[in-house]
Design a protein around this motif. Structure first.
Motif, PDB file in Angstrom:
ATOM      1  N   VAL A  92     -28.258 -43.237 -22.516  1.00  0.00           N
ATOM      2  CA  VAL A  92     -27.629 -42.448 -21.457  1.00  0.00           C
ATOM      3  C   VAL A  92     -28.515 -41.242 -21.177  1.00  0.00           C
ATOM      4  O   VAL A  92     -28.914 -40.526 -22.105  1.00  0.00           O
ATOM      5  N   HIS A  93     -28.855 -41.018 -19.907  1.00  0.00           N
ATOM      6  CA  HIS A  93     -29.780 -39.941 -19.604  1.00  0.00           C
ATOM      7  C   HIS A  93     -29.418 -39.222 -18.310  1.00  0.00           C
ATOM      8  O   HIS A  93     -28.861 -39.809 -17.385  1.00  0.00           O
ATOM      9  N   GLY A  94     -29.747 -37.913 -18.300  1.00  0.00           N
ATOM     10  CA  GLY A  94     -29.481 -37.091 -17.133  1.00  0.00           C
ATOM     11  C   GLY A  94     -29.174 -35.667 -17.537  1.00  0.00           C
ATOM     12  O   GLY A  94     -29.228 -35.303 -18.712  1.00  0.00           O
ATOM     13  N   GLU A  95     -28.859 -34.850 -16.549  1.00  0.00           N
ATOM     14  CA  GLU A  95     -28.525 -33.454 -16.801  1.00  0.00           C
ATOM     15  C   GLU A  95     -27.027 -33.318 -17.034  1.00  0.00           C
ATOM     16  O   GLU A  95     -26.226 -33.992 -16.398  1.00  0.00           O
ATOM     17  N   ILE A  96     -26.675 -32.429 -17.961  1.00  0.00           N
ATOM     18  CA  ILE A  96     -25.265 -32.149 -18.213  1.00  0.00           C
ATOM     19  C   ILE A  96     -25.093 -30.647 -18.368  1.00  0.00           C
ATOM     20  O   ILE A  96     -25.956 -29.964 -18.933  1.00  0.00           O
ATOM     21  N   SER A  97     -24.015 -30.117 -17.827  1.00  0.00           N
ATOM     22  CA  SER A  97     -23.698 -28.697 -18.005  1.00  0.00           C
ATOM     23  C   SER A  97     -22.186 -28.567 -18.114  1.00  0.00           C
ATOM     24  O   SER A  97     -21.449 -29.078 -17.272  1.00  0.00           O
ATOM     25  N   LEU A  98     -21.756 -27.908 -19.178  1.00  0.00           N
ATOM     26  CA  LEU A  98     -20.336 -27.687 -19.427  1.00  0.00           C
ATOM     27  C   LEU A  98     -20.061 -26.194 -19.351  1.00  0.00           C
ATOM     28  O   LEU A  98     -20.754 -25.402 -19.986  1.00  0.00           O
ATOM     29  N   ASN A  99     -19.077 -25.825 -18.555  1.00  0.00           N
ATOM     30  CA  ASN A  99     -18.729 -24.416 -18.376  1.00  0.00           C
ATOM     31  C   ASN A  99     -17.343 -24.141 -18.923  1.00  0.00           C
ATOM     32  O   ASN A  99     -16.449 -24.984 -18.835  1.00  0.00           O
ATOM     33  N   THR A 100     -17.143 -22.952 -19.478  1.00  0.00           N
ATOM     34  CA  THR A 100     -15.788 -22.546 -19.844  1.00  0.00           C
ATOM     35  C   THR A 100     -14.979 -22.328 -18.565  1.00  0.00           C
ATOM     36  O   THR A 100     -15.516 -21.991 -17.519  1.00  0.00           O
ATOM     37  N   GLY A 101     -13.669 -22.545 -18.678  1.00  0.00           N
ATOM     38  CA  GLY A 101     -12.787 -22.396 -17.530  1.00  0.00           C
ATOM     39  C   GLY A 101     -12.750 -23.603 -16.625  1.00  0.00           C
ATOM     40  O   GLY A 101     -12.124 -23.560 -15.563  1.00  0.00           O
ATOM     41  N   LYS A 102     -13.398 -24.704 -17.039  1.00  0.00           N
ATOM     42  CA  LYS A 102     -13.427 -25.930 -16.229  1.00  0.00           C
ATOM     43  C   LYS A 102     -13.096 -27.151 -17.073  1.00  0.00           C
ATOM     44  O   LYS A 102     -13.267 -27.158 -18.295  1.00  0.00           O
ATOM     45  N   LYS A 123     -10.866 -22.220 -21.628  1.00  0.00           N
ATOM     46  CA  LYS A 123     -11.634 -23.122 -22.475  1.00  0.00           C
ATOM     47  C   LYS A 123     -12.459 -24.056 -21.590  1.00  0.00           C
ATOM     48  O   LYS A 123     -12.085 -24.358 -20.452  1.00  0.00           O
ATOM     49  N   GLY A 124     -13.575 -24.505 -22.119  1.00  0.00           N
ATOM     50  CA  GLY A 124     -14.322 -25.560 -21.444  1.00  0.00           C
ATOM     51  C   GLY A 124     -13.902 -26.893 -22.045  1.00  0.00           C
ATOM     52  O   GLY A 124     -14.054 -27.120 -23.241  1.00  0.00           O
ATOM     53  N   ILE A 125     -13.332 -27.779 -21.230  1.00  0.00           N
ATOM     54  CA  ILE A 125     -12.829 -29.071 -21.709  1.00  0.00           C
ATOM     55  C   ILE A 125     -13.743 -30.184 -21.208  1.00  0.00           C
ATOM     56  O   ILE A 125     -14.001 -30.285 -20.002  1.00  0.00           O
ATOM     57  N   ALA A 126     -14.243 -30.998 -22.125  1.00  0.00           N
ATOM     58  CA  ALA A 126     -14.972 -32.219 -21.759  1.00  0.00           C
ATOM     59  C   ALA A 126     -14.178 -33.389 -22.328  1.00  0.00           C
ATOM     60  O   ALA A 126     -13.934 -33.432 -23.535  1.00  0.00           O
TER      61      ALA A 126
END
Length: 268
Positions: free
Chosen positions: A29-39, A203-206
């Protein structure tokens, strides 16, 4: 006048926190990922495409094949697992406790690193138990507090597992199909908790899920990461998710329908 105090500083820090990187996982699995708090960040894709491995890679439980992940400007791989555990909590799909512990004890385990584990009924431990009980009460499941976890249903255990992660008091919570065993009522309550954690507690939820209709109950600026055929990770804002996108993700015809009560998802 700007308010002072640790709570205000913590809230501002949470709003600004981000985990990001351009990566390739061990299963491609490849690519850019960005996780933000509040999302809220939903991770979608067909069975076996690598969603769980992606989540475990971010957590540091699985090594990267290529690339690097950063917490702000600091590489995550330069941090110990203990340090990461103060940034990210993990809610696995299967949570088995094979010893006779009460729900309250399991939820309190989320704060075990903040007390002396040999302190017994010390003031610190009592405070943590009281906090755990308040959390269960706020979620409407205080009646489970004294029940042994090995007597819970799959749905009840999933909610308790989530509560344990919240007790860890991290900026990010990564959830792996914890909604899989929930009935309709419990699922609705679970997603309400997810939204409250993101939108009210910042919180940042993934979350990995096989229930793509959940995306239609999120805010327009929340994110979807879809693992497409070939392992390509594609990012969309919720407002950009449409019938064509979801049909491509799952390889079958799906339709997003606009109704007077909002958008709903239906088979082609």
């Amino acid at each position: 006048m700007i308010p002072h105090g640790s709570k205000f500083i913590k809230r501002i820090t949470n709003i600004m926190s981000i985990i990001k990187g351009n990566i390739t996982t061990v299963n491609g699995v490849h690519g850019e990922i960005s996780l933000n708090t509040g999302k809220i960040h939903l991770i979608l894709g067909a069975n076996g495409c690598g969603k769980t491995t992606l989540l475990k890679t971010v957590l540091g439980l699985v090594d990267l094949k290529k690339g690097r992940l950063f917490y702000g400007e600091k590489p995550l791989d330069s941090m110990s697992l203990s340090r990461r555990s103060r940034i990210m909590a993990y809610v696995p799909q299967f949570f088995n406790v094979n010893i006779p512990m009460s729900v309250l004890e399991v939820v309190a385990m989320g704060r075990v690193d903040s007390i002396n584990p040999f302190a017994g009924l010390s003031t610190g431990y009592k405070n943590i138990r009281e906090r755990a009980l308040r959390l269960l009460t706020s979620w409407g499941i205080a009646e489970l507090a004294d029940r042994s976890v090995d007597k819970l249903s799959g749905g009840e255990l999933a909610v308790v597992n989530m509560a344990r992660a919240v007790m860890q008091d991290t900026e990010f919570i990564l959830v792996d199909e914890a909604d899989a065993s929930l009935d309709i009522k419990r699922a609705r309550e679970f997603y309400q908790v997810i939204r409250r954690l993101a939108y009210e507690e910042h919180k940042g939820i993934a979350m990995v899920t096989h229930r793509p209709h959940v995306v239609l109950s999120l805010r327009d600026d929340d994110k979807v990461f879809a693992v497409m055929p070939g392992g390509i990770m594609t990012e969309r804002c919720v407002r950009e998710v449409d019938s064509a996108f979801l049909s491509e993700v799952y390889g079958c015809q799906l339709k997003v329908i606009e109704t007077s009560e909002g958008r709903v998802l239906a088979d082609g």
